[in-house]
Design a protein around this motif. Structure first.
Motif, PDB file in Angstrom:
ATOM      1  N   ARG A  25     -12.300  -2.581 -16.861  1.00 35.84           N
ATOM      2  CA  ARG A  25     -11.121  -3.390 -16.735  1.00 35.84           C
ATOM      3  C   ARG A  25     -10.102  -2.266 -16.050  1.00 35.84           C
ATOM      4  O   ARG A  25      -9.474  -2.998 -15.113  1.00 35.84           O
ATOM      5  N   ALA A  26     -10.101  -1.233 -16.707  1.00 34.75           N
ATOM      6  CA  ALA A  26      -8.967  -0.134 -16.101  1.00 34.75           C
ATOM      7  C   ALA A  26      -9.218   0.119 -14.547  1.00 34.75           C
ATOM      8  O   ALA A  26      -8.552   0.244 -13.581  1.00 34.75           O
ATOM      9  N   MET A  27     -10.772   0.210 -14.253  1.00 31.22           N
ATOM     10  CA  MET A  27     -11.111   0.572 -12.801  1.00 31.22           C
ATOM     11  C   MET A  27     -10.883  -0.575 -11.952  1.00 31.22           C
ATOM     12  O   MET A  27     -10.358  -0.397 -10.782  1.00 31.22           O
ATOM     13  N   PHE A  28     -11.213  -1.700 -12.576  1.00 31.87           N
ATOM     14  CA  PHE A  28     -10.829  -3.004 -11.635  1.00 31.87           C
ATOM     15  C   PHE A  28      -9.389  -3.136 -11.331  1.00 31.87           C
ATOM     16  O   PHE A  28      -8.971  -3.730 -10.194  1.00 31.87           O
ATOM     17  N   ALA A  29      -8.726  -3.130 -12.328  1.00 34.17           N
ATOM     18  CA  ALA A  29      -7.079  -3.054 -12.352  1.00 34.17           C
ATOM     19  C   ALA A  29      -6.523  -2.123 -11.149  1.00 34.17           C
ATOM     20  O   ALA A  29      -5.519  -2.581 -10.459  1.00 34.17           O
ATOM     21  N   ASN A  30      -7.170  -0.793 -10.917  1.00 32.61           N
ATOM     22  CA  ASN A  30      -6.624   0.066 -10.231  1.00 32.61           C
ATOM     23  C   ASN A  30      -7.351  -0.205  -8.886  1.00 32.61           C
ATOM     24  O   ASN A  30      -7.143   0.859  -8.254  1.00 32.61           O
ATOM     25  N   LEU A  31      -8.269  -1.043  -8.554  1.00 34.39           N
ATOM     26  CA  LEU A  31      -8.960  -0.959  -7.348  1.00 34.39           C
ATOM     27  C   LEU A  31      -8.071  -1.179  -6.034  1.00 34.39           C
ATOM     28  O   LEU A  31      -8.287  -0.495  -5.141  1.00 34.39           O
ATOM     29  N   PHE A  32      -7.204  -1.977  -6.223  1.00 40.98           N
ATOM     30  CA  PHE A  32      -6.336  -2.370  -5.316  1.00 40.98           C
ATOM     31  C   PHE A  32      -4.755  -2.121  -5.591  1.00 40.98           C
ATOM     32  O   PHE A  32      -4.120  -3.226  -5.834  1.00 40.98           O
ATOM     33  N   PRO A  33      -4.180  -1.028  -5.786  1.00 46.81           N
ATOM     34  CA  PRO A  33      -2.997  -0.930  -6.257  1.00 46.81           C
ATOM     35  C   PRO A  33      -2.077  -1.462  -5.174  1.00 46.81           C
ATOM     36  O   PRO A  33      -1.977  -1.179  -3.928  1.00 46.81           O
ATOM     37  N   GLY A  34      -0.878  -2.171  -5.580  1.00 44.95           N
ATOM     38  CA  GLY A  34       0.100  -2.499  -4.730  1.00 44.95           C
ATOM     39  C   GLY A  34      -0.304  -3.918  -4.261  1.00 44.95           C
ATOM     40  O   GLY A  34       0.671  -4.723  -3.491  1.00 44.95           O
ATOM     41  N   LEU A  35      -1.469  -4.483  -4.384  1.00 42.59           N
ATOM     42  CA  LEU A  35      -2.036  -5.797  -3.921  1.00 42.59           C
ATOM     43  C   LEU A  35      -1.073  -6.947  -4.305  1.00 42.59           C
ATOM     44  O   LEU A  35      -0.570  -7.772  -3.547  1.00 42.59           O
ATOM     45  N   GLY A  36      -0.595  -7.111  -5.602  1.00 37.01           N
ATOM     46  CA  GLY A  36       0.173  -7.822  -6.152  1.00 37.01           C
ATOM     47  C   GLY A  36       1.447  -8.020  -5.492  1.00 37.01           C
ATOM     48  O   GLY A  36       1.924  -9.237  -5.288  1.00 37.01           O
ATOM     49  N   ILE A  37       1.980  -6.894  -5.255  1.00 35.41           N
ATOM     50  CA  ILE A  37       3.452  -6.777  -4.676  1.00 35.41           C
ATOM     51  C   ILE A  37       3.434  -7.204  -3.184  1.00 35.41           C
ATOM     52  O   ILE A  37       4.281  -7.665  -2.642  1.00 35.41           O
ATOM     53  N   ALA A  38       2.181  -6.974  -2.534  1.00 40.03           N
ATOM     54  CA  ALA A  38       2.161  -7.146  -1.035  1.00 40.03           C
ATOM     55  C   ALA A  38       1.898  -8.636  -1.034  1.00 40.03           C
ATOM     56  O   ALA A  38       2.521  -9.035   0.002  1.00 40.03           O
ATOM     57  N   ILE A  39       1.149  -9.062  -1.853  1.00 39.75           N
ATOM     58  CA  ILE A  39       1.031 -10.867  -1.951  1.00 39.75           C
ATOM     59  C   ILE A  39       2.301 -11.307  -1.904  1.00 39.75           C
ATOM     60  O   ILE A  39       2.805 -12.435  -1.108  1.00 39.75           O
ATOM     61  N   VAL A  40       3.070 -10.827  -3.056  1.00 37.80           N
ATOM     62  CA  VAL A  40       4.462 -11.560  -3.195  1.00 37.80           C
ATOM     63  C   VAL A  40       5.422 -11.185  -1.993  1.00 37.80           C
ATOM     64  O   VAL A  40       6.142 -12.382  -1.337  1.00 37.80           O
ATOM     65  N   ALA A  41       5.332 -10.176  -1.508  1.00 39.23           N
ATOM     66  CA  ALA A  41       6.365  -9.940  -0.299  1.00 39.23           C
ATOM     67  C   ALA A  41       5.763 -10.685   0.736  1.00 39.23           C
ATOM     68  O   ALA A  41       6.710 -11.299   1.653  1.00 39.23           O
ATOM     69  N   PHE A  42       4.391 -10.848   1.176  1.00 39.94           N
ATOM     70  CA  PHE A  42       4.174 -11.580   2.336  1.00 39.94           C
ATOM     71  C   PHE A  42       4.625 -13.077   2.227  1.00 39.94           C
ATOM     72  O   PHE A  42       4.867 -13.667   3.104  1.00 39.94           O
ATOM     73  N   SER A  43       4.219 -13.475   0.939  1.00 36.51           N
ATOM     74  CA  SER A  43       4.593 -14.837   0.779  1.00 36.51           C
ATOM     75  C   SER A  43       5.967 -15.186   0.866  1.00 36.51           C
ATOM     76  O   SER A  43       6.362 -16.234   1.508  1.00 36.51           O
ATOM     77  N   ALA A  44       7.159 -14.281   0.319  1.00 38.06           N
ATOM     78  CA  ALA A  44       8.192 -14.409   0.509  1.00 38.06           C
ATOM     79  C   ALA A  44       8.806 -14.535   2.080  1.00 38.06           C
ATOM     80  O   ALA A  44       9.385 -15.360   2.780  1.00 38.06           O
ATOM     81  N   TYR A  45       7.870 -13.543   2.842  1.00 40.82           N
ATOM     82  CA  TYR A  45       8.353 -13.487   4.281  1.00 40.82           C
ATOM     83  C   TYR A  45       7.853 -14.958   4.844  1.00 40.82           C
ATOM     84  O   TYR A  45       8.663 -15.339   5.701  1.00 40.82           O
ATOM     85  N   VAL A  46       6.770 -15.458   4.736  1.00 40.63           N
ATOM     86  CA  VAL A  46       6.269 -16.775   4.954  1.00 40.63           C
ATOM     87  C   VAL A  46       7.122 -17.907   4.861  1.00 40.63           C
ATOM     88  O   VAL A  46       7.595 -18.484   5.866  1.00 40.63           O
ATOM     89  N   VAL A  47       7.535 -17.928   3.560  1.00 43.79           N
ATOM     90  CA  VAL A  47       8.510 -18.984   3.252  1.00 43.79           C
ATOM     91  C   VAL A  47      10.002 -18.848   3.913  1.00 43.79           C
ATOM     92  O   VAL A  47      10.234 -19.787   4.526  1.00 43.79           O
ATOM     93  N   VAL A  48      10.275 -17.843   4.038  1.00 37.65           N
ATOM     94  CA  VAL A  48      11.767 -17.444   4.724  1.00 37.65           C
ATOM     95  C   VAL A  48      11.546 -17.781   6.203  1.00 37.65           C
ATOM     96  O   VAL A  48      12.467 -18.461   6.767  1.00 37.65           O
ATOM     97  N   ASP A  49      10.319 -17.298   6.962  1.00 35.30           N
ATOM     98  CA  ASP A  49      10.363 -17.399   8.195  1.00 35.30           C
ATOM     99  C   ASP A  49       9.934 -18.909   8.584  1.00 35.30           C
ATOM    100  O   ASP A  49      10.759 -19.411   9.735  1.00 35.30           O
TER     101      ASP A  49
END
Length: 63
Positions: A25-49
């Motif tokens: 579980r810990a290995m999969f949680a750290n597989l893509f660090p920052g992916l959640g933040i990147a998805i939120v930031a990209f979604s906010a960018y697309v909505v604002v744009d």
């Protein structure tokens, strides 16, 4: 000594494998660090744009 159960002499050296840091579980949680933040930031960018571009009228230029 004959009545004691078998004791693994390597148990201390193998104990790190059972540490929670090395669990699946810990290995999969750290597989893509920052992916959640990147998805939120990209979604906010697309909505604002899209909101910004939908309110802006296209300019007609005559060359």
């Amino acid at each position: 000594m004959l009545n004691t159960p078998f004791r693994d002499p390597w148990a201390k050296r193998e104990a790190w494998r059972k540490h929670p840091v090395f669990s699946n579980r810990a290995m999969f949680a750290n597989l893509f660090p920052g992916l959640g933040i990147a998805i939120v930031a990209f979604s906010a960018y697309v909505v604002v744009d899209n909101v910004y571009l939908s309110k802006r009228k296209p300019e007609i230029s005559h060359h």
